[in-house]
Design a protein around this motif. Structure first.
Motif, PDB file in Angstrom:
ATOM      1  N   ARG A  11     -28.090 -15.589  29.872  1.00 28.64           N
ATOM      2  CA  ARG A  11     -27.674 -15.135  31.199  1.00 28.64           C
ATOM      3  C   ARG A  11     -28.631 -15.694  32.235  1.00 28.64           C
ATOM      4  NH1 ARG A  11     -24.365 -11.158  33.182  1.00 28.64           N
ATOM      5  NH2 ARG A  11     -24.952 -10.203  35.168  1.00 28.64           N
ATOM      6  N   HIS A  12     -28.067 -16.420  33.232  1.00 24.43           N
ATOM      7  CA  HIS A  12     -28.884 -17.041  34.292  1.00 24.43           C
ATOM      8  C   HIS A  12     -29.980 -17.925  33.683  1.00 24.43           C
ATOM      9  CE1 HIS A  12     -26.713 -14.469  36.942  1.00 24.43           C
ATOM     10  NE2 HIS A  12     -27.354 -13.369  36.591  1.00 24.43           N
ATOM     11  N   ASP A  83     -23.972 -22.451  46.550  1.00 25.52           N
ATOM     12  CA  ASP A  83     -25.167 -22.452  45.701  1.00 25.52           C
ATOM     13  C   ASP A  83     -25.445 -23.880  45.225  1.00 25.52           C
ATOM     14  OD1 ASP A  83     -27.272 -21.889  44.068  1.00 25.52           O
ATOM     15  OD2 ASP A  83     -26.197 -20.517  42.742  1.00 25.52           O
ATOM     16  N   LEU A  84     -26.592 -24.428  45.616  1.00 23.59           N
ATOM     17  CA  LEU A  84     -26.954 -25.799  45.258  1.00 23.59           C
ATOM     18  C   LEU A  84     -27.658 -25.892  43.905  1.00 23.59           C
ATOM     19  CD1 LEU A  84     -28.320 -26.985  48.731  1.00 23.59           C
ATOM     20  CD2 LEU A  84     -26.024 -27.316  47.794  1.00 23.59           C
ATOM     21  N   ALA A  85     -28.024 -24.753  43.327  1.00 25.41           N
ATOM     22  CA  ALA A  85     -28.788 -24.784  42.078  1.00 25.41           C
ATOM     23  C   ALA A  85     -28.054 -25.504  40.941  1.00 25.41           C
ATOM     24  CB  ALA A  85     -29.163 -23.360  41.658  1.00 25.41           C
ATOM     25  N   PRO A  86     -26.704 -25.393  40.830  1.00 26.04           N
ATOM     26  CA  PRO A  86     -26.035 -26.096  39.725  1.00 26.04           C
ATOM     27  C   PRO A  86     -25.935 -27.609  39.899  1.00 26.04           C
ATOM     28  CG  PRO A  86     -24.750 -24.188  40.452  1.00 26.04           C
ATOM     29  CD  PRO A  86     -25.801 -24.447  41.499  1.00 26.04           C
ATOM     30  N   GLU A  91     -25.969 -35.845  41.936  1.00 27.94           N
ATOM     31  CA  GLU A  91     -24.649 -35.214  42.093  1.00 27.94           C
ATOM     32  C   GLU A  91     -23.767 -35.967  43.082  1.00 27.94           C
ATOM     33  OE1 GLU A  91     -21.731 -32.327  41.305  1.00 27.94           O
ATOM     34  OE2 GLU A  91     -23.739 -32.318  40.440  1.00 27.94           O
ATOM     35  N   ALA A  92     -24.311 -36.341  44.233  1.00 26.48           N
ATOM     36  CA  ALA A  92     -23.510 -37.023  45.255  1.00 26.48           C
ATOM     37  C   ALA A  92     -23.017 -38.370  44.756  1.00 26.48           C
ATOM     38  CB  ALA A  92     -24.337 -37.188  46.529  1.00 26.48           C
ATOM     39  N   THR A 136     -36.352 -26.544  40.352  1.00 32.21           N
ATOM     40  CA  THR A 136     -35.958 -27.835  40.901  1.00 32.21           C
ATOM     41  C   THR A 136     -34.540 -27.743  41.443  1.00 32.21           C
ATOM     42  OG1 THR A 136     -35.175 -28.597  38.734  1.00 32.21           O
ATOM     43  CG2 THR A 136     -37.433 -29.168  39.354  1.00 32.21           C
ATOM     44  N   LEU A 137     -34.299 -28.446  42.534  1.00 32.37           N
ATOM     45  CA  LEU A 137     -32.966 -28.611  43.101  1.00 32.37           C
ATOM     46  C   LEU A 137     -32.707 -30.106  43.236  1.00 32.37           C
ATOM     47  CD1 LEU A 137     -33.042 -25.917  45.939  1.00 32.37           C
ATOM     48  CD2 LEU A 137     -31.833 -25.746  43.758  1.00 32.37           C
TER      49      LEU A 137
END
Length: 267
Positions: A11-12, A83-86, A91-92, A136-137
């Motif tokens: 979880r999380h 939410d940017l965490a995932p 990604e871009a 980290t993001l």
């Protein structure tokens, strides 16, 4: 007395062992990462510890679940789309390549794929540093189509990283110019400093600029650049070896703020 059973789950991002009653209701859980047994009912304390005993290694803290911090409450209230965490490293670029893969046959490799590989290399190295209060993001969007490649938040401070692909080439740095192989010099360090300044404005905290050079055959920087740390991708662990600058509560609050897409809309 109801028979208790132990059910493992994640979880999380945390590995937990849930203690459940016969009807499936959880009455406690054990966090391996924090070595804490969280009890929802003190009446079953001895029963819970008894069924968990084979799974416990070393001393544990036992008690009711801790009161959520303001950072945790902000995270729980965050809409998944914001939410940017995932975000994955690059990604871009992954989205861009998915929308427009480019011609199937090219004389030269698509430069986007080389840039993506560099971001993924840096992102993987940073994700290995996670834990110990570090977060980290990746691919944090900025107004105007720009983005922060990576953001590292931890006790050693905040670091804004730009990944530079230099596959088997020489990199020469003469602030603000960066030259990779035979390419034309480019004032990349201005962009790296600007990204860090924008992150600092968004988070109202000091953010250090880092240029992460990936796969360079040689790295020449006769003089240290102004306000930018230059590291090879293999040396990113140096960022967490500094002494503690931020308290754990500050790290969590900054991470909660940074992962919210709305934080970055006016920088």
């Amino acid at each position: 007395m109801d028979r208790l059973r132990v059910v493992p789950a994640r979880r999380h991002g945390q590995e937990r062992l849930y203690v459940c009653m016969a009807d499936g209701r959880s009455i406690a859980w054990y966090d391996r990462d924090t070595a804490r047994v969280n009890l929802l009912s003190e009446d079953r304390r001895e029963d819970v510890l008894g069924v968990l005993r084979p799974f416990l290694a070393g001393p544990v803290t036992v008690g009711p679940p801790p009161v959520p911090t303001s950072a945790e409450l902000a995270r729980l209230a965050l809409h998944p789309d914001d939410d940017l965490a995932p975000n994955r490293p690059g990604e871009a670029l992954l989205i861009d390549l998915d929308r427009d893969p480019g011609p199937a046959h090219r004389l030269r490799p698509d430069p986007r794929r080389r840039a993506l590989a560099a971001e993924q290399t840096v992102g993987t190295a940073l994700d290995r540093l996670a834990g110990g209060g570090r977060h980290t993001l990746h691919s944090v969007p900025l107004p105007g189509g720009d983005r922060v490649h990576h953001l590292l938040i931890g006790p050693a401070g905040l670091f804004c990283l730009h990944a530079l692909d230099a596959h088997r080439q020489r990199v020469r740095i003469a602030d603000p110019m960066v030259t990779v192989g035979r390419r034309e010099p480019h004032p990349l360090l201005r962009r790296v400093r600007s990204d860090a300044d924008r992150a600092s404005h968004a988070l109202t905290a000091e953010v250090h600029a880092v240029l992460a050079v990936v796969g360079a055959a040689r790295l020449d920087a006769p003089a240290p650049p102004r306000r930018v740390r230059v590291l090879r991708d293999t040396d990113l662990g140096d960022l967490v070896r500094a002494g503690g600058v931020l308290k754990p509560a500050d790290v969590e609050a900054l991470h909660a703020m940074a992962r919210d897409r709305h934080t970055w809309l006016r920088v």
